[in-house]
Write an enzyme that holds these catalytic residues in place. Structure first.
Site, PDB file in Angstrom:
ATOM      1  N   SER A  45      54.909  24.831  52.513  1.00 13.19           N
ATOM      2  CA  SER A  45      54.634  24.768  53.954  1.00 13.19           C
ATOM      3  C   SER A  45      55.564  25.659  54.766  1.00 13.19           C
ATOM      4  O   SER A  45      55.212  26.088  55.856  1.00 13.19           O
ATOM      5  CB  SER A  45      54.728  23.326  54.434  1.00 13.19           C
ATOM      6  N   GLU A  57      56.756  17.624  72.298  1.00 11.74           N
ATOM      7  CA  GLU A  57      57.961  16.925  71.878  1.00 11.74           C
ATOM      8  C   GLU A  57      58.365  17.532  70.539  1.00 11.74           C
ATOM      9  O   GLU A  57      57.542  18.101  69.829  1.00 11.74           O
ATOM     10  CB  GLU A  57      57.725  15.418  71.732  1.00 11.74           C
ATOM     11  N   LYS A  75      53.134  25.756  60.881  1.00 12.53           N
ATOM     12  CA  LYS A  75      52.942  25.203  62.223  1.00 12.53           C
ATOM     13  C   LYS A  75      52.293  26.191  63.186  1.00 12.53           C
ATOM     14  O   LYS A  75      51.556  25.820  64.075  1.00 12.53           O
ATOM     15  CB  LYS A  75      54.277  24.726  62.793  1.00 12.53           C
TER      16      LYS A  75
END
Ligand SMILES: *Cc1c(COP(=O)(O)O)cnc(C)c1O
Length: 401
Positions: A380, A113, A91
């Site tokens: 990930s 969010e 991310k």
């Protein structure tokens, strides 16, 4: 092969687009124009790549999983180690890119969010680094389930809003964040957490995350002198998967496989298998595939993996599936938990439960392929955050409460 609709920016076949309240359209157009301006700007690109190297710790390793390869007895398996990035997941790549664009646009405040809190933590991290204000919107139920991430965000200097409207989960947090954005777009940038939302976010996230496959392609060329035969990644909204696929989209011999969360199974209602079970709809500013009822109301979704329980998927993935360029397979909680334990024992890697959906697909596929074939599987994120939940799943009590 490209599935971008060249005449309408932000369209992937008929998916994508910009479905927003009138009030937000001018600001979204400004973001699109700013991104179009900076995306090929040498100074912007240099600053992005410098931060990826010096702050996030890139390039991430392409690791040959010798034990898994031997144990599964088929294709050679390489792991793309996004779990080794700062903050422990992919991310950060995207958040660095969007926060840099926000700075270039003169914004001083980041909002986002978050469902499980992982994107909120990544956004709060970069806001701290850049000295920007940061406010995170999170459904009140999610703030109660994810207290540790709420505290992490606060430690990083962010303000967390517990959203009490609707069912007090992710979709309500999206609405609250959009309302804030409409009221304060003069100083605020909305940092999108996955390859979702209105144009230009899916394009931007694709570009910022494509560093994953740009690296893996060069790294595999160096060690094996060839392209992979398969690239496999988990999909929630689809950002680590699109980043893992991006550099191979025009290489038709490379099979692309996305692994979505089937939860308790695709024949149950406790699932997040958007590709297997969803239909076309409009939510979160985009046209894509969603889990929804006959009236177009977004369904509650379920997966053991908080990062994959999003009721939709990015528009580029919806188009990649329709065009046949990529395939999407559902993986259940049971399969993902078994993969979590398997990769820990085989390779000494505690991988995120999200990533283990991809590992489970590798466990099924590799034995069916000849030893000459190569699979790249993206890890990930790291799995420290999941250890307590996996123990609970196995009926092991770790603490007194
Ligand atoms: C958020 C997250 C995901 C899911 O998001 P995508 O946008 O689909 O990549 C997957 N793995 C980890 C570790 C995450 O934190």
């Amino acid at each position: 092969m490209t599935i971008t609709n060249e005449t309408t920016p932000g369209r992937y076949l008929d998916y994508g687009g910009q479905y927003l309240p009138e009030l937000l359209m001018p600001e979204i157009q400004r973001v699109a124009a700013a991104y179009a301006h900076y995306k090929d700007d040498p100074a912007f690109r240099r600053e992005f790549h410098t931060l990826l190297e010096e702050y996030a710790g890139r390039p991430s390793l392409l690791y040959y999983a010798k034990n898994m390869t031997a144990d599964l007895g088929g294709a050679q398996i390489y792991l793309k180690r996004e779990d080794l990035n700062h903050t422990g997941a992919h991310k950060i790549n995207n958040v660095i890119g969007q926060a840099l664009l926000a700075k270039r646009m003169g914004k001083t405040r980041l909002i986002a969010e978050t469902g499980a809190g992982q994107h909120g933590v990544a956004t709060a991290t970069i806001a701290a680094l850049f000295g920007m204000a940061c406010e995170i919107f999170m459904g009140r139920l999610d703030t109660e389930r994810q207290r540790l991430n709420v505290y992490r965000m606060e430690l990083l200097g962010a303000k967390v809003h517990a959203v009490t409207t609707g069912s007090m989960v992710l979709k309500d947090a999206v609405n609250a964040a959009l309302q804030d954005y409409a009221a304060r777009s003069h100083d605020t940038f909305y940092v999108m957490g996955s390859a979702v939302g209105p144009h230009p976010f899916p394009v931007m996230v694709h570009d910022f995350q494509s560093v994953i496959s740009t690296e893996s392609k060069a790294q595999l060329q160096t060690v094996a002198g060839q392209l992979p035969d398969y690239v496999i990644a988990c999909v929630g909204g689809g950002s680590n998967a699109i980043g893992s696929f991006a550099a191979y989209l025009e290489d038709p011999t490379v099979h692309l496989i996305g692994c979505e969360a089937a939860g308790k199974g695709v024949t149950t209602s406790q699932t997040a298998a958007t590709m297997a079970l969803g239909s076309t709809g409009i939510f979160h500013g985009m046209k894509s595939r969603f889990l929804q009822n006959a009236d177009g109301q977004i369904d509650a979704v379920y997966s053991i993996s908080a990062g994959l329980d999003y009721p939709g998927i990015g528009p580029e993935h919806a188009a990649l599936m329709d065009s046949g360029r990529a395939q999407y397979v559902p993986i259940t909680d049971d399969e993902a938990v078994a993969a979590f334990e398997y990769i820990a024992k085989q390779e000494g890697i505690i991988a995120a439960i999200e990533s283990c959906h991809a590992v489970a697909a590798v466990q099924k596929l590799a034995p069916t392929l000849p030893k000459s074939q190569i699979i790249i599987c993206t890890l990930s994120g790291r799995g420290d955050k999941d250890v307590a939940a996996i123990a609970k799943y196995r009926g092991i009590q770790l603490s007194e409460d």
